[in-house]
Structures are given as C-alpha cells and as structure tokens.
Write an enzyme that holds these catalytic residues in place. Structure first.
Site, mmCIF file in Angstrom:
data_model
loop_
_atom_site.group_PDB
_atom_site.id
_atom_site.type_symbol
_atom_site.label_atom_id
_atom_site.label_comp_id
_atom_site.label_asym_id
_atom_site.label_seq_id
_atom_site.Cartn_x
_atom_site.Cartn_y
_atom_site.Cartn_z
ATOM 1 N N ASP A 38 0.831 -1.217 0.000
ATOM 2 C CA ASP A 38 0.000 0.000 0.000
ATOM 3 C C ASP A 38 0.863 1.264 0.000
ATOM 4 O O ASP A 38 0.467 2.307 0.497
ATOM 5 C CB ASP A 38 -0.973 -0.006 1.194
ATOM 6 C CG ASP A 38 -0.244 -0.155 2.505
ATOM 7 O OD1 ASP A 38 0.991 -0.360 2.478
ATOM 8 O OD2 ASP A 38 -0.894 -0.069 3.557
ATOM 9 N N HIS A 243 21.046 3.868 -20.713
ATOM 10 C CA HIS A 243 20.161 4.176 -19.579
ATOM 11 C C HIS A 243 20.529 3.330 -18.367
ATOM 12 O O HIS A 243 19.654 2.768 -17.703
ATOM 13 C CB HIS A 243 18.691 3.990 -19.963
ATOM 14 C CG HIS A 243 18.192 5.081 -20.864
ATOM 15 N ND1 HIS A 243 16.966 5.053 -21.487
ATOM 16 C CD2 HIS A 243 18.754 6.260 -21.244
ATOM 17 C CE1 HIS A 243 16.799 6.148 -22.212
ATOM 18 N NE2 HIS A 243 17.881 6.896 -22.083
ATOM 19 N N ASP A 260 24.798 11.345 -15.764
ATOM 20 C CA ASP A 260 23.706 12.025 -16.480
ATOM 21 C C ASP A 260 22.627 12.265 -15.430
ATOM 22 O O ASP A 260 21.936 11.326 -15.012
ATOM 23 C CB ASP A 260 23.210 11.123 -17.617
ATOM 24 C CG ASP A 260 22.108 11.777 -18.458
ATOM 25 O OD1 ASP A 260 21.538 12.799 -18.026
ATOM 26 O OD2 ASP A 260 21.810 11.237 -19.546
ATOM 27 N N ASP A 272 18.900 18.663 -17.366
ATOM 28 C CA ASP A 272 19.320 17.365 -17.936
ATOM 29 C C ASP A 272 20.753 17.555 -18.439
ATOM 30 O O ASP A 272 20.961 18.092 -19.535
ATOM 31 C CB ASP A 272 18.365 16.976 -19.079
ATOM 32 C CG ASP A 272 18.741 15.645 -19.706
ATOM 33 O OD1 ASP A 272 19.618 14.941 -19.180
ATOM 34 O OD2 ASP A 272 18.128 15.303 -20.751
ATOM 35 N N HIS A 351 22.315 7.026 -30.487
ATOM 36 C CA HIS A 351 21.139 7.847 -30.151
ATOM 37 C C HIS A 351 21.189 9.178 -30.900
ATOM 38 O O HIS A 351 22.185 9.510 -31.533
ATOM 39 C CB HIS A 351 21.044 8.060 -28.625
ATOM 40 C CG HIS A 351 22.234 8.730 -27.997
ATOM 41 N ND1 HIS A 351 22.430 10.084 -28.035
ATOM 42 C CD2 HIS A 351 23.286 8.221 -27.296
ATOM 43 C CE1 HIS A 351 23.542 10.389 -27.375
ATOM 44 N NE2 HIS A 351 24.092 9.271 -26.920
ATOM 45 N N HIS A 355 17.083 16.699 -27.586
ATOM 46 C CA HIS A 355 15.616 16.689 -27.473
ATOM 47 C C HIS A 355 15.191 17.981 -26.792
ATOM 48 O O HIS A 355 15.984 18.648 -26.132
ATOM 49 C CB HIS A 355 15.166 15.466 -26.655
ATOM 50 C CG HIS A 355 15.846 15.333 -25.316
ATOM 51 N ND1 HIS A 355 15.417 15.998 -24.193
ATOM 52 C CD2 HIS A 355 16.950 14.648 -24.932
ATOM 53 C CE1 HIS A 355 16.218 15.694 -23.177
ATOM 54 N NE2 HIS A 355 17.163 14.893 -23.593
ATOM 55 N N HIS A 362 12.029 14.748 -21.713
ATOM 56 C CA HIS A 362 11.916 14.686 -23.176
ATOM 57 C C HIS A 362 10.634 15.449 -23.473
ATOM 58 O O HIS A 362 9.544 14.888 -23.476
ATOM 59 C CB HIS A 362 11.846 13.244 -23.663
ATOM 60 C CG HIS A 362 13.155 12.522 -23.461
ATOM 61 N ND1 HIS A 362 13.354 11.201 -23.728
ATOM 62 C CD2 HIS A 362 14.353 12.966 -23.010
ATOM 63 C CE1 HIS A 362 14.598 10.861 -23.456
ATOM 64 N NE2 HIS A 362 15.227 11.921 -23.009
ATOM 65 N N GLU A 385 23.733 16.556 -26.906
ATOM 66 C CA GLU A 385 24.338 15.504 -26.114
ATOM 67 C C GLU A 385 24.933 14.363 -26.928
ATOM 68 O O GLU A 385 24.506 13.207 -26.819
ATOM 69 C CB GLU A 385 23.311 14.943 -25.133
ATOM 70 C CG GLU A 385 21.947 14.600 -25.737
ATOM 71 C CD GLU A 385 21.007 13.977 -24.704
ATOM 72 O OE1 GLU A 385 21.419 13.026 -24.031
ATOM 73 O OE2 GLU A 385 19.866 14.468 -24.557
ATOM 74 N N TYR A 389 30.355 5.383 -27.514
ATOM 75 C CA TYR A 389 30.270 4.270 -26.558
ATOM 76 C C TYR A 389 30.939 3.061 -27.193
ATOM 77 O O TYR A 389 30.417 2.504 -28.165
ATOM 78 C CB TYR A 389 28.801 3.981 -26.240
ATOM 79 C CG TYR A 389 28.022 5.256 -25.928
ATOM 80 C CD1 TYR A 389 27.992 5.790 -24.643
ATOM 81 C CD2 TYR A 389 27.356 5.943 -26.956
ATOM 82 C CE1 TYR A 389 27.308 6.970 -24.382
ATOM 83 C CE2 TYR A 389 26.673 7.124 -26.702
ATOM 84 C CZ TYR A 389 26.648 7.638 -25.418
ATOM 85 O OH TYR A 389 25.978 8.800 -25.168
ATOM 86 N N ARG A 413 29.676 10.781 -22.907
ATOM 87 C CA ARG A 413 28.610 11.673 -23.406
ATOM 88 C C ARG A 413 28.813 13.017 -22.726
ATOM 89 O O ARG A 413 29.188 13.065 -21.542
ATOM 90 C CB ARG A 413 27.225 11.096 -23.092
ATOM 91 C CG ARG A 413 26.080 11.995 -23.510
ATOM 92 C CD ARG A 413 24.699 11.295 -23.535
ATOM 93 N NE ARG A 413 24.219 10.842 -22.245
ATOM 94 C CZ ARG A 413 24.208 9.585 -21.834
ATOM 95 N NH1 ARG A 413 24.685 8.632 -22.617
ATOM 96 N NH2 ARG A 413 23.755 9.252 -20.649
ATOM 97 N N GLU A 415 26.552 16.519 -22.288
ATOM 98 C CA GLU A 415 25.203 17.028 -22.546
ATOM 99 C C GLU A 415 24.993 18.384 -21.891
ATOM 100 O O GLU A 415 25.181 18.537 -20.678
ATOM 101 C CB GLU A 415 24.160 16.043 -21.991
ATOM 102 C CG GLU A 415 22.731 16.561 -22.094
ATOM 103 C CD GLU A 415 21.687 15.537 -21.632
ATOM 104 O OE1 GLU A 415 22.022 14.675 -20.784
ATOM 105 O OE2 GLU A 415 20.551 15.615 -22.119
HETATM 106 N N1 GLY Z 1 18.772 11.917 -19.270
HETATM 107 C C1 GLY Z 1 18.008 11.516 -20.363
HETATM 108 C C2 GLY Z 1 18.522 12.085 -21.605
HETATM 109 O O1 GLY Z 1 19.602 12.619 -21.629
HETATM 110 O O2 GLY Z 1 17.852 12.107 -22.600
HETATM 111 MN MN MN Z 2 18.958 14.472 -22.528
HETATM 112 MN MN MN Z 3 20.586 13.328 -19.938
#
Ligand code: GLY
Ligand code: MN
Ligand code: MN
Length: 441
Positions: A38, A243, A260, A272, A351, A355, A362, A385, A389, A413, A415
C-alpha cells in the site's frame, strides 16, 4: 520556496481557451501510482494539467469550456476537504481552495464528473481529450461522448468527434515564456552545481551509489523535488549502457565516470546534464582522444543551434564530427556520406543528439512534420548531447574495422541544455565545466 503564481497560469489558460475555438477540453491530472503493497511512488502531476492549473493534488480534472462566456470556462473537479484523510495524507485545497487560490470559475468534487460532464459540454461539436492516457477518466468521457453521438443523430446537437489537446498544448509548451526560462535557468543551475560537486568529491568516493547520493542530496538541499529522471551514474564500461541506472559498481581509478543527472523543481521544470570525468583525475591517452572528439562535436553542434536551423541539422553537425574523428583513429572507415547512409556508425553512436527540455525531460513538441523540419525558434530549449560508446555489445557492421581492446570500455557523453536565442545559443548549463583542463586534477 515555490509560490503559486496565479497570473502565469491564468495567461496560459486564456491562450489555450482561445485556441480551443468553441471546443470543450477535458484535461485530467495524474493519479497516485502504487509502488508496492500500500505504498505509492511520490506524486508527479501530469505536465499538461500542471501547465494549465498549477494544481498539485492527485485525481483532479480540469474542464476548459471555450463555448461558454467568460467566468464559466474553467472548471475544476478535485478531492473535497476531509479531516481524516488530511490527517493521514496531508492538506488539500478542496473546492473552496480550487476556486480562490487556483481561480476555477467553479469547483466540484471529483466524484461528480460523470453526472456533470454532459451538462458542461452541451452544445459543443467537438471534445478535446487525450485518448489512451487517462484510463479512469477515459471511461467517463467515452460514455458521455457516446451519449452525445446518440443525441446528435436524434436532435442534431452534440459532440461528434474528439480531438487531441496536444495539438494546442505542445505548440504552447515548446516555446518557453520568460517566466519559464527563469525557472529553467534555476533548475539547470542547481543541476550544474551538482555535477561540480561530484567532480570535487570524486577522489574519495568509492562507488556509483555514493555519487548518486551526493547529487540527489544536493538537489534536495537546494529545494528541488529530487531528480528529474533516474540519475545515471556509470563508471567504466557501464557508461556504454545508455540508460544505466543500477548505480552499484565500485569506482576504479583508471576509469571514466559518466553522470547524467538533473533536478526537477517544485514546479516541475527540469535540468538534464551529462558530464564524463576521469575518476583518478587524469585521462588516459585513449580516453582523452575520444573525449576530444565528443567535446568538439558537442561544441560545434551547440554553435549551430541557431534560429532557422533545426534539431536534425544540429544532430548532423555532431554526427559528422564524431564520424570524422572515429575515422581518424581507425574505428570507422569509408566515406562519411556512406557511413551515414548505411548507419554503420551505430555500434559506436546509437542515439540522437538532443531533445526538447521543459516540464518533461523529453519535452513535448514536434521535431518534424512529415518531411518538414520544425525550425529552431527563440525560447526553445534543446539538449545537445553527442557521445561515443565503445564496447562489443553491438556487432561491428560489415566492412567496418574491428575494435582494438584498448578502446573498449570507454563511454563518453557530454550534454548541455541550450536556449535558442537568434544566432547566439545560450548554454544554460555552463556552470558544469567540461574542458579537459577543468576535469583533470
Ligand atoms: N537523461 C536523459 C537524456 O539525456 O535524454
Ligand atoms: Mn537528454
Ligand atoms: Mn541526460
């Protein structure tokens, strides 16, 4: 401390009502989601509902009745005040608060929606509701709609179609107002400072979870709700899992650490940011080479994020530089055009480069409409970003070189969050440093 700004929400409602042009919109808020037994996950309001109301309780529903005169257009259905429930779960605004503080023209108990909805939408030709997203309310909306179709066939009056609210709201949310830009600056500044804190404390922290603790503890200390998404704290080869959120490995001196992470403010605006730093304070030769390629791609892509360009062009700027760099060190071969066309870089960069960012990480808003690329405009916020990899999880495509062991386990990465401003994109996450000379100690 966050304070509800009535004016901001009122202005948004006016624009939305205007866009509705005689239609009636039903916009449900979020419900609590069970975690286990619960116990529930922390409440997270629906972004569209929040954007229009600023009301932060579960189970609420808003009606926007653009066919009605001013003063009868914004209706809230909320949980009524209840002493016992409030002792267990905390304060509620109730019907009176919904009208006084949140400026509803009229508030009702959430349990009255089924009975009152037909009367409120009487006379509209078209309803506005997001199908497939709100299972509890959808049942009521579809029952009412079915009744309306019936009425229409007999009496010639009643709604005969349902349109998505995203058509109106995505367009509004994509361009951030001055108020939103201010809040985004705050979310991103806290997020950037958390990354700096990681860098300062990395040498004596022993595993990924402790780093996550530093970042998220800082978010809370600064008054944010917490992380905007599951923080990714990925050392060494874990960084090649895009991820990765297990965050449970020990840190090794010679590895890189990819973090990240971004915070979410009380009013849900998000940062982000990704930074990749050497755990032991020095990049190896191979790490440095890859880092420089990614940094160059990222900085050049940011410069290209100007009004009139589009997110796909920004992606292509980064992609070309990544490919050229990887060709130079023998990890890709062939013509850049051919590599792009055949997607034969995707075992190393899998990727997109960015975004929209806002109330959702996103964020909403189209990137393209069919063949038409949506142009960048002032007030949009785009992440930039790129990454590389290197692992053997994805097979090397036919015709591409095998990967020497010395490169494997490098995942990088970088970003940033970029505000589009004419020809001078502004990096809102500037406070998180990223030059090699800043990261080495
Ligand atoms: N942290 C998610 C992205 O960079 O899209
Ligand atoms: Mn991002
Ligand atoms: Mn990110």
């Amino acid at each position: 401390m966050y304070k509800h700004n009535k004016k901001v929400f009122e202005e948004r409602r006016e624009i939305f009502l205007d866009k509705l042009g005689g239609r009636a919109a039903i916009i449900p808020g979020a419900n609590l989601v069970k975690h286990h037994a619960d116990c529930e996950y922390p409440f997270r309001q629906d972004s569209n509902f929040w954007y229009l109301t600023g009301f932060d309780e579960p189970d609420a529903i808003a009606l926007f009745l653009s066919h009605k005169p001013k003063g009868e257009r914004f209706i809230l259905f909320v949980s009524p005040r209840d002493v016992i429930s409030e002792v267990w779960h905390g304060f509620r605004w109730g019907l009176e608060g919904a009208e006084k503080e949140f400026m509803a023209d009229k508030a009702h108990s959430k349990n009255e929606l089924r009975d009152l909805l037909p009367g409120y939408i009487n006379g509209v030709d078209e309803l506005v509701f997001s199908i497939g997203k709100h299972p509890f309310i959808e049942k009521i909306v579809l029952e009412t709609f079915s009744q309306q179709l019936e009425n229409r066939s007999r009496l010639g009056i009643g709604a005969n179609s349902i349109k998505s609210p995203e058509i109106y709201l995505n367009e509004m949310r994509l361009i951030k107002s001055d108020f939103e830009i201010k809040r985004m600056r705050e979310a991103i500044q806290i997020s950037a400072e958390a990354h700096e804190l990681v860098r300062e404390s990395i040498s004596y922290k022993k595993n990924e979870r402790q780093i996550q603790g530093i970042i998220e503890g800082f978010f809370l200390e600064k008054g944010a709700r917490g992380p905007a998404y599951n923080s990714i704290v990925a050392s060494g080869d874990n960084a090649c899992i895009l991820h990765y959120t297990s965050n449970n490995s020990p840190l090794n001196q010679g590895d890189l650490l990819l973090v990240d992470a971004g915070c979410s403010l009380a009013d849900y605006y998000n940062g982000d940011i990704t930074r990749t730093i050497p755990i032991g304070g020095k990049f190896s030769n191979e790490q440095k080479i890859i880092y420089e390629i990614v940094l160059n791609a990222q900085k050049t892509a940011i410069k290209s994020a100007v009004t009139g360009s589009n997110s796909n062009s920004v992606h292509n700027v980064a992609l070309r530089i990544l490919i050229e760099g990887l060709k130079e060190i023998g990890l890709l071969s062939g013509s850049t055009e051919g590599i792009i066309e055949n997607h034969s870089y995707k075992h190393l960069y899998m990727h997109r480069t960015g975004h929209w960012l806002g109330l959702d990480v996103h964020d909403v808003g189209a990137y393209r409409m069919g063949d038409y690329e949506v142009p960048l405009q002032n007030g949009m916020i785009l992440t930039v970003e790129p990454g590389i990899y290197i692992s053997d999880r994805i097979p090397v495509p036919d015709g591409q070189p095998n990967i020497d062991e010395k490169w494997k386990g490098i995942g990088i990465r970088i970003e940033d969050d970029v505000l589009i401003k004419d020809k001078s994109p502004e990096v809102l996450s500037f406070a998180a440093l990223k030059e090699i000379s800043d990261l080495e100690f």
